[in-house]
Design a protein around this motif. Structure first.
Motif, PDB file in Angstrom:
ATOM      1  N   ALA A  70     -10.220  16.072  -0.516  1.00  0.00           N
ATOM      2  CA  ALA A  70     -10.752  15.405   0.678  1.00  0.00           C
ATOM      3  C   ALA A  70     -10.316  13.943   0.730  1.00  0.00           C
ATOM      4  N   GLN A  71     -10.281  13.277  -0.413  1.00  0.00           N
ATOM      5  CA  GLN A  71      -9.831  11.885  -0.453  1.00  0.00           C
ATOM      6  C   GLN A  71      -8.362  11.770  -0.061  1.00  0.00           C
ATOM      7  N   LEU A  72      -7.540  12.676  -0.569  1.00  0.00           N
ATOM      8  CA  LEU A  72      -6.114  12.646  -0.225  1.00  0.00           C
ATOM      9  C   LEU A  72      -5.913  12.883   1.270  1.00  0.00           C
ATOM     10  N   ALA A  73      -6.679  13.809   1.823  1.00  0.00           N
ATOM     11  CA  ALA A  73      -6.535  14.109   3.248  1.00  0.00           C
ATOM     12  C   ALA A  73      -6.944  12.922   4.111  1.00  0.00           C
ATOM     13  N   LYS A  74      -7.956  12.176   3.681  1.00  0.00           N
ATOM     14  CA  LYS A  74      -8.402  11.020   4.461  1.00  0.00           C
ATOM     15  C   LYS A  74      -7.429   9.849   4.349  1.00  0.00           C
ATOM     16  N   LYS A  75      -6.809   9.681   3.185  1.00  0.00           N
ATOM     17  CA  LYS A  75      -5.911   8.551   2.974  1.00  0.00           C
ATOM     18  C   LYS A  75      -4.544   8.755   3.625  1.00  0.00           C
ATOM     19  N   SER A  76      -4.197   9.979   3.944  1.00  0.00           N
ATOM     20  CA  SER A  76      -2.875  10.237   4.513  1.00  0.00           C
ATOM     21  C   SER A  76      -2.750   9.577   5.875  1.00  0.00           C
ATOM     22  N   SER A  77      -1.572   9.033   6.128  1.00  0.00           N
ATOM     23  CA  SER A  77      -1.299   8.367   7.398  1.00  0.00           C
ATOM     24  C   SER A  77      -0.013   8.924   7.986  1.00  0.00           C
ATOM     25  N   MET A  78       0.382   8.360   9.118  1.00  0.00           N
ATOM     26  CA  MET A  78       1.551   8.869   9.816  1.00  0.00           C
ATOM     27  C   MET A  78       2.820   8.694   8.990  1.00  0.00           C
ATOM     28  N   PHE A  79       2.896   7.602   8.223  1.00  0.00           N
ATOM     29  CA  PHE A  79       4.103   7.322   7.460  1.00  0.00           C
ATOM     30  C   PHE A  79       3.898   7.501   5.954  1.00  0.00           C
ATOM     31  N   ASN A  80       2.697   7.884   5.527  1.00  0.00           N
ATOM     32  CA  ASN A  80       2.421   8.075   4.098  1.00  0.00           C
ATOM     33  C   ASN A  80       1.506   9.283   3.935  1.00  0.00           C
ATOM     34  N   ASP A  81       2.104  10.453   3.809  1.00  0.00           N
ATOM     35  CA  ASP A  81       1.338  11.692   3.718  1.00  0.00           C
ATOM     36  C   ASP A  81       1.727  12.424   2.432  1.00  0.00           C
ATOM     37  N   PRO A  82       0.823  12.474   1.418  1.00  0.00           N
ATOM     38  CA  PRO A  82       1.149  13.160   0.147  1.00  0.00           C
ATOM     39  C   PRO A  82       1.081  14.674   0.302  1.00  0.00           C
ATOM     40  N   ILE A  83       1.970  15.215   1.087  1.00  0.00           N
ATOM     41  CA  ILE A  83       1.888  16.627   1.452  1.00  0.00           C
ATOM     42  C   ILE A  83       2.082  17.546   0.247  1.00  0.00           C
ATOM     43  N   VAL A  84       2.973  17.172  -0.682  1.00  0.00           N
ATOM     44  CA  VAL A  84       3.236  18.033  -1.840  1.00  0.00           C
ATOM     45  C   VAL A  84       1.998  18.120  -2.733  1.00  0.00           C
TER      46      VAL A  84
END
Length: 205
Positions: A70-84
């Motif tokens: 949940a923390q990773l999903a909230k921190k993701s942005s348009m230019f910084n998304d830790p998808i892997v």
């Protein structure tokens, strides 16, 4: 006249000791017969508690992973998304939930088998039911939390895509040279010099 009295105290003591030995020997087989049942009941109880404890610990650790997701999903942005990292963590959590569901099913199977064998007292039935219900409730809560996080993640991805499209349109509007049409090239003045000289000659005539 000889006395008919006979001291039989020693015989009485011997008989008493013999009866004690017989009684002790008879009690031993009875205790031996009850021992397997007691041992099985103790093993069943410890096995149930051990499995329940492992399942509870597994649910706790999985819940911590869901919180991390949940923390990773909230921190993701348009230019910084830790998808892997998000994809790997999601797959791990799903596998753990599947394993926990299977372990909980095995725990309930042990409970039902012991109840069918009559190895459960009424207090143990109440206790084991409460333990299983509590574990099921916690596991369902963790599963629901994961679903909520994944739903929010999907909505965030859609929002990011919309922002990218809007950003691209704004950039194209702010750059007037990006799609500016090529100007028409005019011929240089000297390209028509021959025509001009001919016109002058005709005018002089």
């Amino acid at each position: 006249m000889a006395s008919s009295y006979r001291d039989r105290t020693s015989e009485f003591r011997l008989l008493t000791e013999t009866l004690k030995k017989i009684g002790g020997g008879a009690a031993a087989p009875i205790q031996a017969e009850n021992a397997p049942s007691t041992s099985h009941e103790s093993y069943s109880r410890s096995e149930f508690n051990r499995k329940a404890s492992r399942i509870g610990l597994g649910i706790h650790e999985t819940s911590q992973k869901i919180a991390r997701l949940a923390q990773l999903a909230k921190k993701s942005s348009m230019f910084n998304d830790p998808i892997v990292e998000i994809q790997e963590l999601t797959a791990l959590i799903k596998n753990e939930i599947t394993a926990l569901n299977s372990a909980l099913s095995d725990l309930q199977t042990i409970q039902h088998m012991d109840m069918a064998d009559g190895n459960y007292s009424q207090d143990r039935v109440v206790h084991s039911n409460a333990v299983c219900d509590d574990l099921k409730s916690k596991l369902m809560g963790a599963t629901k939390h994961l679903q909520d996080v994944l739903t929010a993640r999907t909505e965030n991805i859609k929002a990011h895509e919309n922002r990218k499209q809007i950003f691209s349109k704004n950039v194209s509007r702010e750059n007037p040279f990006q799609h500016q049409p090529k100007p028409a090239t005019e011929p240089p003045p000297w390209s028509n010099s021959s025509n001009a000289s001919e016109n002058l000659e005709q005018a002089s005539l």
